[in-house]
Scaffold this motif. Structure first.
Motif, PDB file in Angstrom:
ATOM      1  N   ALA A  16       0.731  -1.411   0.098  1.00  0.00           N
ATOM      2  CA  ALA A  16       0.031   0.121  -0.090  1.00  0.00           C
ATOM      3  C   ALA A  16       0.937   1.289   0.099  1.00  0.00           C
ATOM      4  O   ALA A  16       0.560   2.311  -0.692  1.00  0.00           O
ATOM      5  CB  ALA A  16      -0.662   0.083   1.328  1.00  0.00           C
ATOM      6  N   ALA A  17       1.766   1.179   0.797  1.00  0.00           N
ATOM      7  CA  ALA A  17       2.868   2.352   0.805  1.00  0.00           C
ATOM      8  C   ALA A  17       3.527   2.641  -0.321  1.00  0.00           C
ATOM      9  O   ALA A  17       3.557   3.615  -0.983  1.00  0.00           O
ATOM     10  CB  ALA A  17       3.691   2.414   2.203  1.00  0.00           C
ATOM     11  N   GLY A  18       4.067   1.559  -0.822  1.00  0.00           N
ATOM     12  CA  GLY A  18       4.873   1.956  -2.051  1.00  0.00           C
ATOM     13  C   GLY A  18       3.980   2.207  -3.436  1.00  0.00           C
ATOM     14  O   GLY A  18       4.325   3.153  -4.115  1.00  0.00           O
ATOM     15  N   LEU A  19       2.820   1.689  -3.459  1.00  0.00           N
ATOM     16  CA  LEU A  19       2.037   1.917  -4.677  1.00  0.00           C
ATOM     17  C   LEU A  19       1.453   3.236  -4.472  1.00  0.00           C
ATOM     18  O   LEU A  19       1.149   3.915  -5.643  1.00  0.00           O
ATOM     19  CB  LEU A  19       1.120   0.906  -5.140  1.00  0.00           C
ATOM     20  N   THR A  20       0.847   3.675  -3.341  1.00  0.00           N
ATOM     21  CA  THR A  20       0.367   5.236  -3.004  1.00  0.00           C
ATOM     22  C   THR A  20       1.403   6.054  -3.140  1.00  0.00           C
ATOM     23  O   THR A  20       1.052   7.027  -4.101  1.00  0.00           O
ATOM     24  CB  THR A  20      -0.065   5.187  -1.724  1.00  0.00           C
ATOM     25  N   MET A  21       2.663   5.965  -2.954  1.00  0.00           N
ATOM     26  CA  MET A  21       3.680   6.836  -3.417  1.00  0.00           C
ATOM     27  C   MET A  21       3.768   7.089  -5.110  1.00  0.00           C
ATOM     28  O   MET A  21       3.757   8.101  -5.380  1.00  0.00           O
ATOM     29  CB  MET A  21       4.881   6.799  -2.737  1.00  0.00           C
ATOM     30  N   ALA A  22       3.973   6.073  -5.365  1.00  0.00           N
ATOM     31  CA  ALA A  22       4.225   5.672  -7.120  1.00  0.00           C
ATOM     32  C   ALA A  22       2.944   6.599  -7.788  1.00  0.00           C
ATOM     33  O   ALA A  22       3.329   7.376  -8.707  1.00  0.00           O
ATOM     34  CB  ALA A  22       4.346   4.540  -7.533  1.00  0.00           C
ATOM     35  N   LEU A  23       1.743   6.340  -7.318  1.00  0.00           N
ATOM     36  CA  LEU A  23       0.584   7.002  -7.965  1.00  0.00           C
ATOM     37  C   LEU A  23       0.495   8.423  -7.610  1.00  0.00           C
ATOM     38  O   LEU A  23      -0.289   9.375  -7.976  1.00  0.00           O
ATOM     39  CB  LEU A  23      -0.595   6.119  -7.289  1.00  0.00           C
ATOM     40  N   SER A  24       1.188   8.785  -6.309  1.00  0.00           N
ATOM     41  CA  SER A  24       1.039  10.317  -5.867  1.00  0.00           C
ATOM     42  C   SER A  24       2.040  11.146  -6.610  1.00  0.00           C
ATOM     43  O   SER A  24       1.872  12.343  -6.235  1.00  0.00           O
ATOM     44  CB  SER A  24       1.121  10.340  -4.545  1.00  0.00           C
ATOM     45  N   ALA A 200       9.555   0.928   1.396  1.00  0.00           N
ATOM     46  CA  ALA A 200       8.377   0.586   2.034  1.00  0.00           C
ATOM     47  C   ALA A 200       8.084  -1.002   1.842  1.00  0.00           C
ATOM     48  O   ALA A 200       7.386  -1.773   1.296  1.00  0.00           O
ATOM     49  CB  ALA A 200       7.188   1.119   0.922  1.00  0.00           C
ATOM     50  N   THR A 201       9.097  -1.710   2.620  1.00  0.00           N
ATOM     51  CA  THR A 201       9.316  -3.165   2.528  1.00  0.00           C
ATOM     52  C   THR A 201       8.450  -3.940   3.680  1.00  0.00           C
ATOM     53  O   THR A 201       8.749  -5.057   3.701  1.00  0.00           O
ATOM     54  CB  THR A 201      10.853  -3.234   2.823  1.00  0.00           C
ATOM     55  N   GLY A 202       7.696  -3.204   4.452  1.00  0.00           N
ATOM     56  CA  GLY A 202       7.136  -3.736   5.494  1.00  0.00           C
ATOM     57  C   GLY A 202       7.888  -4.232   6.779  1.00  0.00           C
ATOM     58  O   GLY A 202       8.802  -3.736   6.917  1.00  0.00           O
ATOM     59  N   ALA A 370       8.060   4.356   4.690  1.00  0.00           N
ATOM     60  CA  ALA A 370       6.571   4.582   4.843  1.00  0.00           C
ATOM     61  C   ALA A 370       6.128   3.228   5.055  1.00  0.00           C
ATOM     62  O   ALA A 370       6.781   2.121   4.618  1.00  0.00           O
ATOM     63  CB  ALA A 370       5.855   5.380   3.615  1.00  0.00           C
ATOM     64  N   GLY A 371       4.845   3.130   5.692  1.00  0.00           N
ATOM     65  CA  GLY A 371       4.109   1.831   6.068  1.00  0.00           C
ATOM     66  C   GLY A 371       4.867   1.271   7.379  1.00  0.00           C
ATOM     67  O   GLY A 371       5.790   1.896   8.342  1.00  0.00           O
ATOM     68  N   GLU A 372       4.943  -0.044   7.301  1.00  0.00           N
ATOM     69  CA  GLU A 372       5.472  -0.926   8.487  1.00  0.00           C
ATOM     70  C   GLU A 372       7.018  -0.678   8.770  1.00  0.00           C
ATOM     71  O   GLU A 372       7.484  -0.948  10.080  1.00  0.00           O
ATOM     72  CB  GLU A 372       5.122  -2.420   8.540  1.00  0.00           C
ATOM     73  N   LEU A 390      -3.972   3.233   7.147  1.00  0.00           N
ATOM     74  CA  LEU A 390      -3.982   4.546   7.089  1.00  0.00           C
ATOM     75  C   LEU A 390      -2.832   5.362   7.042  1.00  0.00           C
ATOM     76  O   LEU A 390      -2.393   6.017   6.374  1.00  0.00           O
ATOM     77  CB  LEU A 390      -4.731   4.931   8.262  1.00  0.00           C
ATOM     78  N   GLU A 391      -1.749   4.745   8.172  1.00  0.00           N
ATOM     79  CA  GLU A 391      -0.402   5.356   8.010  1.00  0.00           C
ATOM     80  C   GLU A 391       0.192   5.141   6.681  1.00  0.00           C
ATOM     81  O   GLU A 391       0.911   5.835   6.225  1.00  0.00           O
ATOM     82  CB  GLU A 391       0.393   4.396   9.174  1.00  0.00           C
ATOM     83  N   CYS A 392      -0.017   4.018   6.146  1.00  0.00           N
ATOM     84  CA  CYS A 392       0.555   3.713   4.824  1.00  0.00           C
ATOM     85  C   CYS A 392       0.225   4.871   3.730  1.00  0.00           C
ATOM     86  O   CYS A 392       1.097   5.421   3.132  1.00  0.00           O
ATOM     87  CB  CYS A 392       0.077   2.431   4.099  1.00  0.00           C
ATOM     88  N   ILE A 393      -1.157   5.031   3.685  1.00  0.00           N
ATOM     89  CA  ILE A 393      -1.467   6.083   2.766  1.00  0.00           C
ATOM     90  C   ILE A 393      -1.049   7.459   3.048  1.00  0.00           C
ATOM     91  O   ILE A 393      -0.523   8.215   2.319  1.00  0.00           O
ATOM     92  CB  ILE A 393      -3.255   5.909   2.567  1.00  0.00           C
ATOM     93  N   VAL A 394      -1.293   7.862   4.371  1.00  0.00           N
ATOM     94  CA  VAL A 394      -0.932   9.308   4.807  1.00  0.00           C
ATOM     95  C   VAL A 394       0.479   9.793   4.579  1.00  0.00           C
ATOM     96  O   VAL A 394       0.748  10.546   3.872  1.00  0.00           O
ATOM     97  CB  VAL A 394      -1.270   9.448   6.191  1.00  0.00           C
TER      98      VAL A 394
END
Length: 533
Positions: A16-24, A200-202, A370-372, A390-394
């Motif tokens: 979620a974190a990695g893909l969210t950043m890519a799309l943002s 964003a490796t978890g 970002a993320g875990e 939520l933390e991943c996206i924000v």
């Protein structure tokens, strides 16, 4: 064989974190996303519950903040908590705009169904039935695959970060300039130069024998950041999910927190309830309390497992709210509409991680997390359910904004040396990796688990130091492979967990030790710095 690539932004991890950043990030930037396996194979897709956020008029930011601080047992950063939760609605609406098919309220085509989980005072968990992570993962993957500026490399495992300091550059400030990566399908090492890098490796729950996480949760980003000189924080706080299905073939299958949120009851083998003896909130107490209670009762009774029972609810309710869990349990011979499910706690979430600020920046220029894998200050000594997505996206969106506004000059990847394999050979003793992997995870479970003591931690520390030396000797002499890289990272993270746990002379949140059962008046985070060694 070696190769070289260059990109504006390198994202290590495809959850979620990695893909969210890519799309943002803007479309004029070249973005490269590394996925350890195939897309969708990480922890995001396994998340069942949902995303916590303030979406209902009866709820408020203040209430969500208070619940988070309470769960965090005095170690949350209040500014980070408020920062995150104030952005919860925007983060969730961004997911909606991406096309995530969240479950609607009964009879409504305009209002989302919100559920409640342990530690929450309101219904504020937006979800896609009981497979929210899968819905988010699938949606974001579809969007990424449609973006012409985003290149995804599947089956690529990061080896280490590249920094100017490691390259011996002394005439300019240290910064991260990319990473060395192993293409596991071609057995080829790649040098990737990047102006900006996101980890964003978890998390690192695979350090434990029993875990709810997929196999890739080996703390890669945390270990790489540590080797690059970054600080890590609160690594002693490992969340154990109270209710993983207990079955020899049900590998890592957790039964969502939402089952208890919707009325599921924890029972002893004789059918009696017990949670009211440990907390007035009973089954809705935070995860650390529930996991310790289950662990206590199992040890007291000598039981292999306890039970989670929601069979008193109508079958139609169970099937509609938990279709995925219901189906999977049937595959293992359990009908949750008619009988209780056997459960056991398992390592679930790494609350600590790489120290970052509100922009997702680490203390190494050009490197974000970002993320875990990150420590933002949101979770403290225990994570409140469904705050993780939520933390991943924000923070992924915040990191993207920070990169766009950055004045950091682009880096020329042609300056980077290729990966050097001239002094290593192929190993004929791969059994060493398997043996060390098993030994590490077993002593972490036995000595650094739900309940700890100083003696147990000291035993673990002695063993991890010996194991780390063996693994580093192996790494220095033989060509890398995915298993070796994961083991190398895991032993680093295990050592960080043990050192952090030994330094905390109290019991707080997820860190419970019989040697120091009291909670200190002063709540202080645990900060480890590799540059001080």
């Amino acid at each position: 064989m070696s190769a070289r690539l260059a990109t504006d932004v390198l994202i290590v991890g495809s959850g979620a974190a990695g893909l969210t950043m890519a799309l943002s990030l803007p479309s004029h930037m070249n973005i490269l996303v590394l996925s350890k396996g195939e897309l969708g194979g990480g922890s995001t897709a396994w998340a069942q519950g949902g995303v916590a956020g303030v979406l209902d008029e009866v709820d408020s930011v203040d209430q969500h903040v208070e619940d988070t601080l309470n769960a965090g047992a005095g170690l949350c950063d209040p500014k980070a908590v408020r920062y995150t939760i104030e952005r919860s609605a925007c983060a969730i609406h961004w997911l909606v705009d991406q096309g995530v098919p969240f479950t609607m309220a009964d009879g409504s085509d305009a209002q989302f169904h919100l559920t409640r989980e342990g530690g929450h005072s309101q219904r504020r968990i937006i979800h896609a039935a009981d497979a929210t992570g899968m819905a988010i993962s699938t949606t974001l993957i579809d969007r990424v695959n449609q973006a012409p500026n985003i290149l995804v490399l599947e089956n690529h495992v990061a080896i280490d970060l590249i920094t100017l300091e490691k390259l011996g550059v002394t005439n300019e400030p240290n910064r991260c300039v990319g990473a060395y990566v192993l293409d596991t399908t071609k057995d080829e090492t790649i040098t990737i130069g990047a102006s900006f890098t996101l980890l964003a490796t978890g998390g690192a729950s695979k350090a434990y024998l029993f875990t709810s996480n997929p196999d890739g949760a080996t703390g890669d980003g945390i270990a790489m950041a540590w080797r690059a000189g970054c600080q890590v924080v609160n690594m002693e706080f490992n969340q154990f999910h109270p209710t993983c299905l207990y079955h020899p073939k049900a590998k890592s299958f957790l039964v969502s927190e939402a089952v208890r949120g919707e009325g599921g009851l924890l029972r002893l083998p004789n059918g009696q309830r017990f949670m009211h003896k440990f907390d007035e909130r009973a089954e809705l107490a935070p995860r650390d309390i529930v996991a310790r209670a289950i662990d206590h009762e199992m040890k007291r009774l000598g039981a292999d497992n306890l039970f989670l029972d929601i069979s008193h609810k109508p079958a139609s309710f169970i099937k509609s709210h938990f279709p995925t869990i219901y189906k999977r349990c049937l595959e293992y011979g359990y009908d949750m509409t008619k009988e209780p499910l056997p459960i056991v706690p398992a390592a679930h979430y790494t609350c600590g991680g790489i120290r970052t600020n509100e922009h997702g920046s680490t203390d190494l220029v050009g490197l974000y997390a970002a993320g875990e894998s990150a420590y933002t200050g949101l979770h403290g000594a225990n994570r409140l359910a469904s705050n993780s997505l939520l933390e991943c996206i924000v923070y992924a969106r915040a990191a993207a904004e920070h990169i766009v506004s950055s004045s950091l000059k682009p880096f020329n990847a042609e300056q980077l040396p290729l990966w050097d394999e001239s002094r290593v050979s192929d190993s004929d003793e791969l059994v060493v990796i398997t043996h060390n992997w098993d030994e590490l995870r077993r002593f972490m479970w036995d000595y650094v688990g739900i309940v700890r003591t100083d003696k147990r931690l000291e035993r673990a520390q002695r063993r991890v130091k010996l194991l780390k030396q063996e693994i580093m000797d192996y790494y220095s002499n033989y060509r890398v492979n995915a298993d070796l890289l994961e083991l190398r990272n895991l032993v680093v993270v295990a050592e960080l967990i043990i050192e952090s746990a030994l330094s905390r002379k109290e019991s707080r949140g997820l860190h419970y030790t019989r040697s120091h059962p009291q909670t200190n008046d002063n709540a202080e985070i645990t900060v480890l710095s590799s540059t001080e060694r």
